[in-house]
Design a protein around this motif. Structure first.
Motif, PDB file in Angstrom:
ATOM      1  N   PHE A 144       0.837  -1.207   0.000  1.00  0.00           N
ATOM      2  CA  PHE A 144       0.000   0.000   0.000  1.00  0.00           C
ATOM      3  C   PHE A 144       0.868   1.252   0.000  1.00  0.00           C
ATOM      4  O   PHE A 144       0.602   2.199  -0.745  1.00  0.00           O
ATOM      5  N   ILE A 145       1.929   1.207   0.767  1.00  0.00           N
ATOM      6  CA  ILE A 145       2.824   2.368   0.802  1.00  0.00           C
ATOM      7  C   ILE A 145       3.529   2.548  -0.540  1.00  0.00           C
ATOM      8  O   ILE A 145       3.663   3.673  -1.058  1.00  0.00           O
ATOM      9  N   ILE A 196       2.540   1.519  -3.606  1.00  0.00           N
ATOM     10  CA  ILE A 196       1.599   1.959  -4.647  1.00  0.00           C
ATOM     11  C   ILE A 196       1.240   3.423  -4.448  1.00  0.00           C
ATOM     12  O   ILE A 196       1.156   4.196  -5.420  1.00  0.00           O
ATOM     13  N   THR A 197       1.035   3.817  -3.248  1.00  0.00           N
ATOM     14  CA  THR A 197       0.726   5.221  -2.984  1.00  0.00           C
ATOM     15  C   THR A 197       1.871   6.122  -3.416  1.00  0.00           C
ATOM     16  O   THR A 197       1.655   7.193  -4.010  1.00  0.00           O
ATOM     17  N   PHE A 198       3.087   5.692  -3.202  1.00  0.00           N
ATOM     18  CA  PHE A 198       4.243   6.485  -3.602  1.00  0.00           C
ATOM     19  C   PHE A 198       4.339   6.600  -5.127  1.00  0.00           C
ATOM     20  O   PHE A 198       4.615   7.668  -5.677  1.00  0.00           O
ATOM     21  N   LEU A 217       1.864   6.298  -7.421  1.00  0.00           N
ATOM     22  CA  LEU A 217       0.778   7.139  -7.940  1.00  0.00           C
ATOM     23  C   LEU A 217       1.041   8.604  -7.638  1.00  0.00           C
ATOM     24  O   LEU A 217       0.767   9.479  -8.474  1.00  0.00           O
ATOM     25  N   THR A 218       1.554   8.874  -6.513  1.00  0.00           N
ATOM     26  CA  THR A 218       1.853  10.272  -6.176  1.00  0.00           C
ATOM     27  C   THR A 218       2.952  10.820  -7.083  1.00  0.00           C
ATOM     28  O   THR A 218       2.885  11.969  -7.533  1.00  0.00           O
ATOM     29  N   TRP A 245       1.458  11.526 -10.590  1.00  0.00           N
ATOM     30  CA  TRP A 245       0.598  12.716 -10.605  1.00  0.00           C
ATOM     31  C   TRP A 245       1.442  13.977 -10.571  1.00  0.00           C
ATOM     32  O   TRP A 245       1.130  14.957 -11.233  1.00  0.00           O
TER      33      TRP A 245
END
Length: 507
Positions: A432-433, A435-437, A439-440, A443
């Protein structure tokens, strides 16, 4: 105390007490008297004693609920009075030290004057020190006979001469086995006919078990041994070790306690409390209390030298018990201490069938010639119950290891998880960490591409061109507006007025 050893000093006090009991209770007390011819050399001291006793008289006082009744009221009798003695300061400020029991009042009043007499006798603490055989008839330890070399002597103001066995001043005794045959066995003389009648109202011997390097506080920790009885005392040793520092308010050796140790022993809480009281006594009253060690440069209280020390003492004692002096807060518990838990058993000694030959042997060997034989001797046995001791220790409630252990226990309790499930949960959190990194980051890159660059410094055409530059990469809409302009009328072509200088004006 043997009454015969100090009877000469107590003759006048006993006479005054005899007269006081006669006046207060109509009791005629018969006291053994010494050679009255010796009193002629003590008239001066007797007059001084009489003066100070009259200054601190023993008298009755009405109870609180009978204060307003007259003394000759028929509802008031001698049982309705409180008895005590009067204490006055140097400014004649007096108060009545009262007791609900007349026996307690007489003993306390007699002890008060008795201590003053002892303070005036230079060698009072050495009375009967060499009379050990008259007190201890037989001594045996670990099946071996003990003698004078195995004890040390000290003096107690009320109990007189006391003897300590197995002190640090001699070679320490070692018991090979537990049990009554491997401990200390004593036959002691408890003849009550020779006791001071107004100082002690009990008969027997007093025994206390304590650790080496600790003083014996006989009035607090001791217990009485009955005459005509064999007392068997079993001991269990128990040690307590406390955590110091931030965990508890204990002291290692008393060096960090703001109270001077007046005893020649190691630090204990009782040693500190008594030293604290004695130091306050010297500071407030100008003299030292006879029960406790003497500080440097001080003298024991004596009303021939310190006229109002009794008034100061009882006032200070009330403040001490209420902890106004702060002794109970200053004196902390030691981090290491040893206690002995005792249990006693009693049996008749000697038995009915053996008392004749036992008393005969005592009379031959120890010159035992007491009429009331059974009330004159006692036997006491002190031994270890078990050949081990118990240690109570303290440890921190939480350390790093215990904290992790508690966290694991709580996790298992509330979630019921295993090691694999914990690893899978950790993997899920890491994914989760990650994937969040990702995607951020994407963006953020897209925002950088869509944001227009800054205008050129000297060209407006370039700015307009740059506004149209995105059209190359993405289609956009054009907006066309129709502008309709009204044609001018013919009249507007005519000259509006005369021309100046031959010129025709037009629009």
């Amino acid at each position: 105390y043997r009454y015969s050893a100090i009877r000469k000093e107590l003759d006048k006090l006993d006479q005054i007490t005899h007269q006081t009991l006669l006046d207060l209770y109509d009791y005629n007390m018969s006291l053994p008297r010494s050679d009255w011819s010796t009193l002629s050399t003590q008239r001066r001291s007797s007059r001084s004693l009489l003066h100070h006793v009259q200054r601190h008289p023993l008298r009755r006082q009405k109870r609180d609920n009978l204060v307003n009744l007259p003394e000759n009221s028929p509802s008031v009798d001698k049982n309705d009075w409180k008895i005590g003695f009067v204490l006055c300061s140097e400014n004649n400020d007096c108060f009545h030290q009262a007791y609900s029991s007349g026996v307690d009042a007489v003993r306390e009043w007699y002890s008060f004057h008795y201590i003053n007499i002892l303070a005036q006798v230079p060698d009072a603490k050495a009375l009967d020190e060499s009379d050990f055989e008259n007190f201890i008839y037989a001594c045996r330890f670990n099946e071996a006979t003990c003698d004078k070399a195995n004890y040390t002597h000290f003096h107690h103001p009320l109990y007189g001469n006391c003897y300590t066995f197995n002190d640090n001043s001699s070679s320490l005794w070692t018991s090979s086995l537990p049990g009554i045959n491997n401990g200390l066995s004593l036959v002691v003389r408890t003849e009550q006919n020779d006791f001071i009648p107004l100082l002690s109202t009990v008969t027997g011997a007093r025994v206390m078990v304590h650790d080496q390097n600790e003083p014996a506080f006989m009035d607090d920790g001791g217990f009485n041994v009955r005459p005509g009885i064999e007392t068997s005392i079993s001991m269990r040793k128990e040690m307590t070790v406390r955590l110091g520092g931030t965990y508890s308010d204990c002291t290692e050796d008393g060096s960090d306690v703001p109270v001077q140790n007046l005893y020649s022993s190691r630090y204990t809480e009782q040693v500190c409390i008594r030293s604290c009281f004695q130091l306050n006594m010297v500071e407030r009253c100008g003299c030292a209390y006879y029960f406790y060690p003497l500080p440097d440069g001080a003298a024991y209280c004596d009303y021939t030298k310190h006229k109002a020390w009794g008034y100061c003492y009882y006032k200070l004692l009330a403040e001490f018990k209420a902890d106004v002096l702060g002794c109970f807060h200053k004196c902390r518990k030691p981090c290491k201490m040893t206690e002995y838990h005792l249990s006693a058993g009693y049996s008749r000694w000697p038995s009915a069938v053996s008392e004749d030959w036992v008393f005969y042997m005592l009379s031959q060997q120890n010159k035992y010639n007491i009429t009331s034989k059974r009330n004159g001797v006692a036997k006491v046995n002190i031994f270890f119950e078990e050949w081990n001791y118990k240690t109570n220790g303290e440890s921190p409630a939480f350390t790093v290891v215990t904290l992790l252990s508690q966290l694991g226990n709580q996790w298992s309790l509330w979630f019921g998880s295993s090691v694999l499930s914990v690893m899978e949960l950790a993997e899920l959190v890491l994914d989760f960490i990650a994937i969040t990194f990702i995607l951020t980051f994407r963006w953020f890159r897209s925002r950088q591409k869509l944001s227009p660059p800054g205008p050129a410094p000297n060209s407006q055409d370039n700015a307009a061109f740059q506004d149209e530059a995105p059209a190359l990469s993405a289609p956009h809409r054009f907006t066309v507006e129709a502008v309709v302009t009204t044609l001018p009328s013919y009249n507007s072509l005519e000259p509006r007025g005369p021309s100046r200088d031959g010129e025709v004006g037009h629009e």
